[in-house]
Design a protein around this motif. Sequence first.
Motif, PDB file in Angstrom:
ATOM      1  N   UNK A   1     -46.527 -43.177 -74.208  1.00 30.20           N
ATOM      2  CA  UNK A   1     -46.566 -42.544 -72.893  1.00 30.20           C
ATOM      3  C   UNK A   1     -47.365 -43.389 -71.907  1.00 30.20           C
ATOM      4  N   UNK A   2     -48.579 -43.755 -72.307  1.00 32.54           N
ATOM      5  CA  UNK A   2     -49.479 -44.461 -71.394  1.00 32.54           C
ATOM      6  C   UNK A   2     -48.938 -45.851 -71.037  1.00 32.54           C
ATOM      7  N   UNK A   3     -48.539 -46.602 -72.053  1.00 33.00           N
ATOM      8  CA  UNK A   3     -48.076 -47.975 -71.816  1.00 33.00           C
ATOM      9  C   UNK A   3     -46.808 -48.004 -70.977  1.00 33.00           C
ATOM     10  N   UNK A   4     -45.853 -47.138 -71.287  1.00 29.36           N
ATOM     11  CA  UNK A   4     -44.597 -47.164 -70.540  1.00 29.36           C
ATOM     12  C   UNK A   4     -44.809 -46.718 -69.102  1.00 29.36           C
ATOM     13  N   UNK A   5     -45.583 -45.653 -68.930  1.00 26.68           N
ATOM     14  CA  UNK A   5     -45.804 -45.148 -67.576  1.00 26.68           C
ATOM     15  C   UNK A   5     -46.573 -46.177 -66.752  1.00 26.68           C
ATOM     16  N   UNK A   6     -47.578 -46.775 -67.389  1.00 25.85           N
ATOM     17  CA  UNK A   6     -48.334 -47.810 -66.691  1.00 25.85           C
ATOM     18  C   UNK A   6     -47.393 -48.949 -66.285  1.00 25.85           C
ATOM     19  N   UNK A   7     -46.450 -49.292 -67.173  1.00 24.25           N
ATOM     20  CA  UNK A   7     -45.493 -50.345 -66.845  1.00 24.25           C
ATOM     21  C   UNK A   7     -44.674 -49.987 -65.626  1.00 24.25           C
ATOM     22  N   UNK A   8     -44.277 -48.708 -65.527  1.00 25.33           N
ATOM     23  CA  UNK A   8     -43.520 -48.284 -64.346  1.00 25.33           C
ATOM     24  C   UNK A   8     -44.368 -48.439 -63.089  1.00 25.33           C
ATOM     25  N   UNK A   9     -45.632 -48.050 -63.178  1.00 26.25           N
ATOM     26  CA  UNK A   9     -46.519 -48.213 -62.018  1.00 26.25           C
ATOM     27  C   UNK A   9     -46.628 -49.675 -61.620  1.00 26.25           C
ATOM     28  N   UNK A  10     -46.688 -50.526 -62.639  1.00 26.86           N
ATOM     29  CA  UNK A  10     -46.886 -51.948 -62.357  1.00 26.86           C
ATOM     30  C   UNK A  10     -45.690 -52.534 -61.616  1.00 26.86           C
ATOM     31  N   UNK A  11     -44.542 -51.864 -61.720  1.00 31.88           N
ATOM     32  CA  UNK A  11     -43.363 -52.385 -61.038  1.00 31.88           C
ATOM     33  C   UNK A  11     -43.393 -52.109 -59.539  1.00 31.88           C
ATOM     34  N   UNK A  12     -44.236 -51.159 -59.116  1.00 33.03           N
ATOM     35  CA  UNK A  12     -44.288 -50.845 -57.687  1.00 33.03           C
ATOM     36  C   UNK A  12     -44.742 -52.064 -56.899  1.00 33.03           C
ATOM     37  N   UNK A  13     -44.345 -52.109 -55.637  1.00 30.41           N
ATOM     38  CA  UNK A  13     -44.621 -53.332 -54.896  1.00 30.41           C
ATOM     39  C   UNK A  13     -46.103 -53.588 -54.705  1.00 30.41           C
ATOM     40  N   UNK A  14     -46.877 -52.541 -54.404  1.00 28.01           N
ATOM     41  CA  UNK A  14     -48.290 -52.846 -54.146  1.00 28.01           C
ATOM     42  C   UNK A  14     -49.020 -53.294 -55.408  1.00 28.01           C
ATOM     43  N   UNK A  15     -48.784 -52.578 -56.523  1.00 31.23           N
ATOM     44  CA  UNK A  15     -49.456 -52.968 -57.769  1.00 31.23           C
ATOM     45  C   UNK A  15     -49.044 -54.370 -58.179  1.00 31.23           C
ATOM     46  N   UNK A  16     -47.770 -54.672 -57.951  1.00 28.56           N
ATOM     47  CA  UNK A  16     -47.294 -56.008 -58.259  1.00 28.56           C
ATOM     48  C   UNK A  16     -48.024 -57.056 -57.450  1.00 28.56           C
ATOM     49  N   UNK A  17     -48.291 -56.670 -56.227  1.00 25.32           N
ATOM     50  CA  UNK A  17     -48.983 -57.539 -55.293  1.00 25.32           C
ATOM     51  C   UNK A  17     -50.345 -57.947 -55.865  1.00 25.32           C
ATOM     52  N   UNK A  18     -51.069 -56.991 -56.437  1.00 27.46           N
ATOM     53  CA  UNK A  18     -52.397 -57.281 -56.988  1.00 27.46           C
ATOM     54  C   UNK A  18     -52.298 -57.937 -58.361  1.00 27.46           C
ATOM     55  N   UNK A  19     -51.373 -57.451 -59.193  1.00 27.58           N
ATOM     56  CA  UNK A  19     -51.442 -57.805 -60.609  1.00 27.58           C
ATOM     57  C   UNK A  19     -50.498 -58.904 -61.050  1.00 27.58           C
ATOM     58  N   UNK A  20     -49.422 -59.123 -60.303  1.00 21.86           N
ATOM     59  CA  UNK A  20     -48.445 -60.063 -60.813  1.00 21.86           C
ATOM     60  C   UNK A  20     -49.060 -61.448 -60.951  1.00 21.86           C
ATOM     61  N   UNK A  21     -48.644 -62.173 -61.977  1.00 23.70           N
ATOM     62  CA  UNK A  21     -49.128 -63.523 -62.294  1.00 23.70           C
ATOM     63  C   UNK A  21     -50.541 -63.522 -62.880  1.00 23.70           C
ATOM     64  N   UNK A  22     -51.224 -62.365 -62.940  1.00 24.63           N
ATOM     65  CA  UNK A  22     -52.581 -62.371 -63.473  1.00 24.63           C
ATOM     66  C   UNK A  22     -52.564 -61.984 -64.953  1.00 24.63           C
ATOM     67  N   UNK A  23     -53.748 -61.944 -65.554  1.00 22.82           N
ATOM     68  CA  UNK A  23     -53.873 -61.583 -66.955  1.00 22.82           C
ATOM     69  C   UNK A  23     -53.557 -60.116 -67.202  1.00 22.82           C
ATOM     70  N   UNK A  24     -53.363 -59.348 -66.128  1.00 26.12           N
ATOM     71  CA  UNK A  24     -53.016 -57.942 -66.303  1.00 26.12           C
ATOM     72  C   UNK A  24     -51.699 -57.816 -67.075  1.00 26.12           C
ATOM     73  N   UNK A  25     -50.769 -58.733 -66.800  1.00 29.09           N
ATOM     74  CA  UNK A  25     -49.491 -58.717 -67.522  1.00 29.09           C
ATOM     75  C   UNK A  25     -49.711 -58.807 -69.021  1.00 29.09           C
ATOM     76  N   UNK A  26     -50.673 -59.651 -69.398  1.00 30.88           N
ATOM     77  CA  UNK A  26     -50.944 -59.861 -70.818  1.00 30.88           C
ATOM     78  C   UNK A  26     -51.491 -58.569 -71.421  1.00 30.88           C
ATOM     79  N   UNK A  27     -52.327 -57.868 -70.643  1.00 30.19           N
ATOM     80  CA  UNK A  27     -52.850 -56.585 -71.107  1.00 30.19           C
ATOM     81  C   UNK A  27     -51.688 -55.617 -71.322  1.00 30.19           C
ATOM     82  N   UNK A  28     -50.773 -55.555 -70.353  1.00 30.94           N
ATOM     83  CA  UNK A  28     -49.646 -54.626 -70.467  1.00 30.94           C
ATOM     84  C   UNK A  28     -48.800 -54.941 -71.695  1.00 30.94           C
TER      85      UNK A  28
END
Lengths: 586, 335
Positions: A442-469
């Motif tokens: 539940x947590x990982x999948x939902x968090x993944x959906x959030x990460x797809x949003x444009x603003x979150x992507x703006x902060x997290x894309x290309x960073x180590x956050x992807x590796x955490x996910x």
Amino acid sequence: MRKFIECTRQQPIMFIVLLLPFLITSLNAFGQSTDEPAGSWMLSPGILGTIILISIVLLVAALIGYYKVSTLVDKAMNSGSDSTLDARYSSASAYKLKGDELGSGIPAQDNKGVVTAVSHRPENPIVDEKKTTSISLDTPPELRKVILWYMGASAFWLIFGTLIGQYVGMKFVWPEMDTISWLSFGRLRPVHTNTVFWGWASLTMIGLGYFVVARTSNTIIHSYKLAWRGWWLINLSVLTGNIFLMAGINNGGGEYREYIWPVALLFALGLIITFINFYKTIAKRKISEIYISNWYLLGGLVWTIKLATIGYLPNIQNGLGETVIQGYYMHQGVGMWFMTFTLGLVYYYLPSSLNKPIYSYSLGVLAFWTQMLFYTLIGTHHFIFSPLPWWLQTVAIVFSAGMFIPVVAGTTNFLMTMRGSWNEISKSYVLPFFLVGVIFYFVGSTQGSFQAFRFTNYVWHFTDFNVAHSHMTMYGIITFILWACVYAIVPKITGREPKQLFVGIHFWLAFIGLFAYMISMMAGGTFKGMSWIEGKPFIESVILMKPFWVWRAIGGSLMFLSHLMFAYNFYLMVSKTKTGLKTATA
Amino acid sequence: MLNFHKNHRNLVVTSLLVFVGLSVLIAVVPASEIQRTKPLPSMKDFSKQERAGLNVYVAENCVACHTQQVRNIEMDNVWGSRPSMPSDYYFSKKRLDFWRQSPSILGSERTGPDLTNIGKRQAGKEWHLLHLYNPRIVVKESIMPGYPWLFEEKDASQVSSDEVVVAVPEQFRKGSSRKIVATQKALDLVAYLLSLKQADIEGEPGIKFIPAKKKNTGTDSQTQPSGPDGATLYTNTCGACHQADGKGLAGAFPPLAGSTIVNDNDPELMIKIILQGYDARAEYAVMAPFADMLNDDEIAAIATHERSSWGNNAPAITAEMVKKIRESIKTISQK
């Protein structure tokens, strides 16, 4: 669907709790813009949602921890009564029947300490004693051999793959650990990912799947010969693929398709053979219904075969065509193969460990079709703001949000199956793995959906956050569930249980390790993204990551140690089989 | 009708067909559409050597840490003057050979800097060779691996005149006094990296950067003096060679701390060097011109920063002074 509504009626609280992060953030999930004032980024829907999700896991961990501690405290409090107990023992040893015990008016006594002493003196002082498995399943020796060899090979790849992972993780802290070309970061990174994907997770999944298709179809496997061919093909693919990668021969660096096509072809052949074997086994089932697990297993196999074909099609890979396919391939590799197949396994192994049926068959069917419909369309969310067409990015974001439906349906189904059996969790060494796996689903999948949003992507894309996910999902969901299934089934088919203390050590090392890994990469990744947004020199984002990379290495070490523990447990479960793996292998 | 619960054939065929249909819609069709994109007129194909370098880039899997995509958001403006577009990848993303497909150079992680424009940003061949041999020679905090297997150690007598010797400082040589010579692979890779320049586009680019913050929302703009930050610009543009402490690197990049040119009251030569590049001293590497990459404000900020740091003490430079010198260079070159 009727069941779906029914269960919402029965359990509104569960539904609301699960939907909470979604409800909070859905209001402006779609109308996102990137022009958030820098100060309020913490309140953006994706980030807020992620924080809520992580705290869910922490809460569950705290509950499990509380449960354990309170048992220990209880034990400590009760230890004072030992002297009384001893006195009772001595009087009990001198006890003689008077002849009027039955039918007299004397109140019942427990002078022999039969009831009071029973659970207060566990074999080991550290963890609660768990139930031993009472059922021994009569499995054909050929099938048992197939399952155990698939698992044995996969346990080897788990150790190898995570050793490599730990090594490349340490290179972030000590970049000059070695200067050997075969061990350089760029070459080893795909060795880690491909080994744990195709070596560890895939082989265990197929091994577990063989048991499920035979058992739920009430028949024997179509062909053991094919099962062995699949084993050889997949292992050969991972072995040669890794050698090629370390020698600097890769397909072009696209994630999870770094193996060149002849190597990937071996793997695909392994899958095709497995599919034929599963399909024909299910075709000759002795019951008319196809159990829901088999939907997922067959679906996962055909989709992945098709996916690998498209991933390696030569005539659509020029220019950004390759990038479109890359997004599609890498996300479907995770969604259509690992997730789909593993869900199928949960639908069998979870209810069977609890010895009760799955909560809702219909929810399982709903989740199956929505998984296929939504998951297929979201690959481009790996390339938000890239030169890929904007409409493709928007479709990916919208359907990423749509993934809430299969995820909530699946999680509800699993949690409702566990409901009423929460006590079992402290008594079983299998269920904690399931619980963590389901919560992370539940947590990982939902968090993944959030990460797809444009603003979150703006902060997290290309960073180590992807590796955490990716670790939260491939490890928190897939790996934990696979461990649960292995611990659930192997003792039943070999008649040999692992030491409970060692399973406990495995669980807690893996869980704490994963948490250290995740939190450090999430926090570090966020700081990195903020540093880029503020326009600071790039090197500053490297410097600020140092402590987080150290914590990642610490978490990774714990995880690796837990894998050694797992391998040892597996060895214990298969080595000295009472009735005999020996006879099976002979 | 289909009876998925009892008919395994229908179940498998239906789920496969729907999946194939969706895949065609979401992946196959868009992929074959977008791969028809033509290159920009200002782009040219790789030379043979540059293409060989791309192969080294793929073999060492540089894409694991380096992206090559300038996203259409403000923060990516440092990596290119415009957002990347499909045409940019016309030459770089073609099938490598029979065994290997088109490389995934867009990348998914930015552990190291984006390389879309590295050929413009870091135009020095000597810098790249040093950096490849051991990145920490030029960037102390770098965590990139060194690639010593792309270099050979040779005795001074064995080095022929057409070979490229890399001036590796003493402490990175592990006591060896032999010469470090770049192999063909290293030279190819550097040629490829130097070829990475964002192609010019005529007129306004169709896609623009999405700004990071709402413009003029606060009072910040009034409290802080506007204009570029010299220290940040120095780190981004100059620090890789001249180093954060301004001391340069013996045998490769000259020091700015205590330099007579930097401390000269008359800034003309200093600004000319920044604008036009410099190759007057044999003991140091060639410096690339920055006239096209930095505007007058930025050059003034950098020069002022250099003239007031590391013990240097010379008067500040204004954008007007830079503008004047830039114009005088133009008129000279036109004559």
